[in-house]
Design a protein around this motif. Structure first.
Motif, mmCIF file in Angstrom:
data_model
loop_
_atom_site.group_PDB
_atom_site.id
_atom_site.type_symbol
_atom_site.label_atom_id
_atom_site.label_comp_id
_atom_site.label_asym_id
_atom_site.label_seq_id
_atom_site.Cartn_x
_atom_site.Cartn_y
_atom_site.Cartn_z
ATOM 1 N N GLY A 8 0.849 -1.192 0.000
ATOM 2 C CA GLY A 8 0.000 0.000 0.000
ATOM 3 C C GLY A 8 0.879 1.235 0.000
ATOM 4 N N LYS A 9 0.286 2.387 0.098
ATOM 5 C CA LYS A 9 1.060 3.640 0.112
ATOM 6 C C LYS A 9 0.354 4.684 0.979
ATOM 7 N N LEU A 10 1.157 5.652 1.391
ATOM 8 C CA LEU A 10 0.620 6.815 2.095
ATOM 9 C C LEU A 10 1.163 8.062 1.431
ATOM 10 N N GLY A 14 1.317 16.903 0.380
ATOM 11 C CA GLY A 14 1.230 17.419 -0.989
ATOM 12 C C GLY A 14 0.076 16.908 -1.828
ATOM 13 N N GLU A 15 -0.812 16.046 -1.269
ATOM 14 C CA GLU A 15 -1.922 15.544 -2.085
ATOM 15 C C GLU A 15 -2.784 16.704 -2.599
ATOM 16 N N HIS A 16 -3.471 16.482 -3.639
ATOM 17 C CA HIS A 16 -4.283 17.461 -4.378
ATOM 18 C C HIS A 16 -3.417 18.501 -5.092
ATOM 19 N N ALA A 17 -2.552 19.197 -4.356
ATOM 20 C CA ALA A 17 -1.680 20.168 -5.040
ATOM 21 C C ALA A 17 -0.841 19.465 -6.107
ATOM 22 N N VAL A 18 -0.539 18.185 -5.865
ATOM 23 C CA VAL A 18 0.304 17.422 -6.810
ATOM 24 C C VAL A 18 -0.393 17.255 -8.163
ATOM 25 N N VAL A 19 -1.708 17.276 -8.166
ATOM 26 C CA VAL A 19 -2.452 17.168 -9.437
ATOM 27 C C VAL A 19 -2.165 18.399 -10.301
ATOM 28 N N SER A 99 -9.628 4.129 0.496
ATOM 29 C CA SER A 99 -9.281 4.636 1.823
ATOM 30 C C SER A 99 -8.008 5.475 1.809
ATOM 31 N N GLY A 100 -7.452 5.747 0.614
ATOM 32 C CA GLY A 100 -6.247 6.569 0.551
ATOM 33 C C GLY A 100 -4.969 5.777 0.736
ATOM 34 N N MET A 101 -5.061 4.456 0.720
ATOM 35 C CA MET A 101 -3.863 3.635 0.923
ATOM 36 C C MET A 101 -3.391 2.954 -0.358
ATOM 37 N N GLY A 141 -9.852 8.895 -13.383
ATOM 38 C CA GLY A 141 -9.992 10.038 -14.286
ATOM 39 C C GLY A 141 -8.660 10.690 -14.568
ATOM 40 N N THR A 142 -8.202 11.543 -13.637
ATOM 41 C CA THR A 142 -6.963 12.287 -13.883
ATOM 42 C C THR A 142 -5.989 12.125 -12.723
ATOM 43 N N PRO A 143 -5.511 10.922 -12.462
ATOM 44 C CA PRO A 143 -4.570 10.763 -11.349
ATOM 45 C C PRO A 143 -3.256 11.480 -11.645
ATOM 46 N N SER A 144 -2.628 11.951 -10.591
ATOM 47 C CA SER A 144 -1.339 12.626 -10.787
ATOM 48 C C SER A 144 -0.263 11.631 -11.198
ATOM 49 N N GLY A 145 -0.408 10.375 -10.794
ATOM 50 C CA GLY A 145 0.636 9.371 -11.057
ATOM 51 C C GLY A 145 1.450 9.052 -9.816
ATOM 52 N N ILE A 146 1.157 9.704 -8.698
ATOM 53 C CA ILE A 146 1.991 9.470 -7.508
ATOM 54 C C ILE A 146 1.760 8.076 -6.920
ATOM 55 N N ASP A 147 0.520 7.571 -6.971
ATOM 56 C CA ASP A 147 0.229 6.271 -6.361
ATOM 57 C C ASP A 147 0.989 5.147 -7.065
ATOM 58 N N ASN A 148 0.849 5.085 -8.403
ATOM 59 C CA ASN A 148 1.536 4.015 -9.128
ATOM 60 C C ASN A 148 3.048 4.132 -8.971
ATOM 61 N N ALA A 215 -14.369 7.464 -2.968
ATOM 62 C CA ALA A 215 -13.678 7.244 -4.246
ATOM 63 C C ALA A 215 -12.849 8.478 -4.579
ATOM 64 N N THR A 216 -11.579 8.268 -4.914
ATOM 65 C CA THR A 216 -10.646 9.372 -5.153
ATOM 66 C C THR A 216 -11.202 10.410 -6.129
ATOM 67 N N ARG A 217 -11.878 9.928 -7.193
ATOM 68 C CA ARG A 217 -12.259 10.875 -8.246
ATOM 69 C C ARG A 217 -13.293 11.902 -7.759
ATOM 70 N N PRO A 219 -13.592 13.748 -4.592
ATOM 71 C CA PRO A 219 -12.955 14.980 -4.118
ATOM 72 C C PRO A 219 -12.037 15.613 -5.167
ATOM 73 N N VAL A 220 -11.361 14.780 -5.970
ATOM 74 C CA VAL A 220 -10.477 15.345 -7.000
ATOM 75 C C VAL A 220 -11.302 16.166 -8.000
ATOM 76 N N GLY A 221 -12.464 15.643 -8.382
ATOM 77 C CA GLY A 221 -13.335 16.366 -9.318
ATOM 78 C C GLY A 221 -13.885 17.648 -8.702
ATOM 79 N N SER A 299 -4.669 11.919 4.811
ATOM 80 C CA SER A 299 -3.711 11.429 3.813
ATOM 81 C C SER A 299 -4.492 10.836 2.644
ATOM 82 N N GLY A 300 -4.171 11.306 1.442
ATOM 83 C CA GLY A 300 -4.895 10.826 0.260
ATOM 84 C C GLY A 300 -5.923 11.849 -0.165
ATOM 85 N N ALA A 301 -6.960 11.378 -0.825
ATOM 86 C CA ALA A 301 -7.912 12.303 -1.442
ATOM 87 C C ALA A 301 -8.844 12.981 -0.441
ATOM 88 N N GLY A 302 -9.072 12.367 0.715
ATOM 89 C CA GLY A 302 -9.916 13.000 1.717
ATOM 90 C C GLY A 302 -11.392 12.669 1.578
HETATM 91 O O1 PMV Z 1 -5.829 7.737 -4.224
HETATM 92 P P1 PMV Z 1 -5.704 8.551 -2.985
HETATM 93 O O2 PMV Z 1 -6.940 8.631 -2.183
HETATM 94 O O3 PMV Z 1 -4.531 8.182 -2.203
HETATM 95 O O4 PMV Z 1 -5.452 10.070 -3.418
HETATM 96 C C1 PMV Z 1 -4.578 10.416 -4.389
HETATM 97 C C2 PMV Z 1 -3.975 11.739 -4.120
HETATM 98 C C3 PMV Z 1 -4.529 12.936 -4.889
HETATM 99 O O5 PMV Z 1 -3.471 13.889 -4.898
HETATM 100 C C4 PMV Z 1 -5.726 13.502 -4.167
HETATM 101 C C5 PMV Z 1 -4.918 12.589 -6.313
HETATM 102 C C6 PMV Z 1 -3.751 12.261 -7.215
HETATM 103 O O6 PMV Z 1 -4.009 11.715 -8.289
HETATM 104 O O7 PMV Z 1 -2.597 12.557 -6.893
#
Ligand code: PMV
Length: 343
Positions: A8-10, A14-19, A99-101, A141-148, A215-217, A219-221, A299-302
């Motif tokens: 998993g990840k945390l 910087g979440e959201h701003a990273v988008v 759950s943001g993980m 939809g439009t993930p920043s790419g940080i999770d992968n 679902a992440t999309r 709050p991101v939307g 932590s995560g999308a919120g």
């Molecule tokens: O997938 P989550 O819940 O960990 O959130 C991803 C983090 C955001 O910055 C909110 C979205 C993104 O794509 O980076």
């Protein structure tokens, strides 16, 4: 038969701003993992998926537009031409979903790693990350790419999208390299700047699950709509987040854990202003601070999912008990070990 896992990840900050092109720092969460088992199946049965934990089973041919079907088709397309393989892919995970993980990225990464091992394909972490990004895109939809990225590289990463596309929150292929790519020890630097993060002193995070799935999309939307309505306000907030993330990197490099706590608190205030906290998260974060955490944030999308609390040894158990009493459905612990910032 082959077997592969992914953590998993945390998102530390910087979440959201990273988008929108600002940097963020993410950590692998090795204590919870997704697993994929890839086994040869009887001839003519095609590729079948079985996710008993989710009570789901499907076939690639029957549901080709499922993001995981597309992911597998993308990996199989790398095999030399010949007979299409017959496979049974069994998925399991102890990472709570939505759950943001990083549950989605971890499942996809485990599948890609399992297939690569099964077919003796060599894939770099960067290639695994790129394949998983595409399935993330289908889900979010439009993930920043940080999770992968953090899941595939499985180490603490500094992540910043290239400026091309990040302005609008869209990712576009072939973005320009960030100017700082050339002189930093990067892990990868094509569409994003990805650097290893130096950690000089160990620290412990408690991860409190609010039990609210989000679902992440969503709050991101919503953040995208709000930013479109008031770009000056949101860009100023994201710039403030960038300043915090820069200071977090310095605090980690110096082993200044007390400073790290204050910065996590500050990042949370900004996320609250962005509008992605929730009453459940506020309760857990307030409780953790009152119980002696050095800092706490969502932590995560919120709007649900998890919060993290930085704790020292003296307060770890008090904070854990307080989080449970305040309604956390699960409290995980992760010990982050020192590591150099070299690739
Ligand atoms: O997938 P989550 O819940 O960990 O959130 C991803 C983090 C955001 O910055 C909110 C979205 C993104 O794509 O980076």
């Amino acid at each position: 038969m082959t077997f592969a896992t992914a953590p998993g990840k945390l998102i530390l900050c910087g979440e959201h701003a990273v988008v929108y092109g600002r940097p963020a720092i993410a950590l692998p969460l090795a204590g919870v993992r997704a697993r994929a088992e890839v086994a040869d199946a009887p001839r003519g049965t095609g590729v079948r998926f079985d996710a008993p934990d989710l009570g789901r089973a499907w076939s690639l041919a029957g549901t080709p537009d499922n993001p995981l079907s597309e992911l597998v088709a993308g990996v199989l397309a790398r095999l030399p031409p010949g007979r299409a393989p017959d496979l049974r892919i069994t998925i399991a995970s102890d990472i709570p979903i939505a759950s943001g993980m990083g549950s989605g990225a971890a499942i996809a990464t485990a599948i890609v790693r399992g297939l690569a091992t099964h077919f003796h394909i060599t894939l770099t972490s960067e290639e695994v990350s790129a394949l998983v990004y595409e399935s993330e895109r289908r889900y979010h939809g439009t993930p920043s790419g940080i999770d992968n990225t953090v899941v595939a590289f499985e180490r603490a990463v500094w992540y910043q999208r290239s400026s091309v596309g990040a302005e609008s929150g869209e990712r576009r292929a072939g973005g320009q390299l960030n100017a700082s790519c050339s002189n930093a020890p990067t892990l990868q630097c094509s569409n994003a700047l990805i650097e290893p993060v130096a950690i000089a002193a160990p620290f412990t995070l408690l991860v409190g699950d609010s039990g609210v799935r989000s679902a992440t999309r969503l709050p991101v939307g919503e953040v995208r709509r709000r930013r479109e309505a008031d770009p000056a306000r949101y860009d100023a907030l994201f710039d403030d987040v960038r300043a915090v993330v820069l200071r977090v990197r310095a605090a980690l490099a110096q082993g200044d854990i007390a400073a790290l706590g204050g910065l996590l608190d500050r990042n949370h205030e900004l996320l609250r202003e962005v509008g992605v906290s929730s009453p459940e998260l506020e309760r857990l974060i307030g409780t953790a601070r009152e119980a002696g955490a050095l800092g706490a944030k969502l932590s995560g999308a919120g709007w649900g999912g998890v919060m993290i609390a930085l704790v020292d040894d003296a307060r770890r158990e008090t904070v854990r008990a307080a989080l449970t009493a305040a309604g956390a459905t699960r409290v995980l612990e992760t010990d982050v070990a020192p590591r150099s910032g070299t690739v």
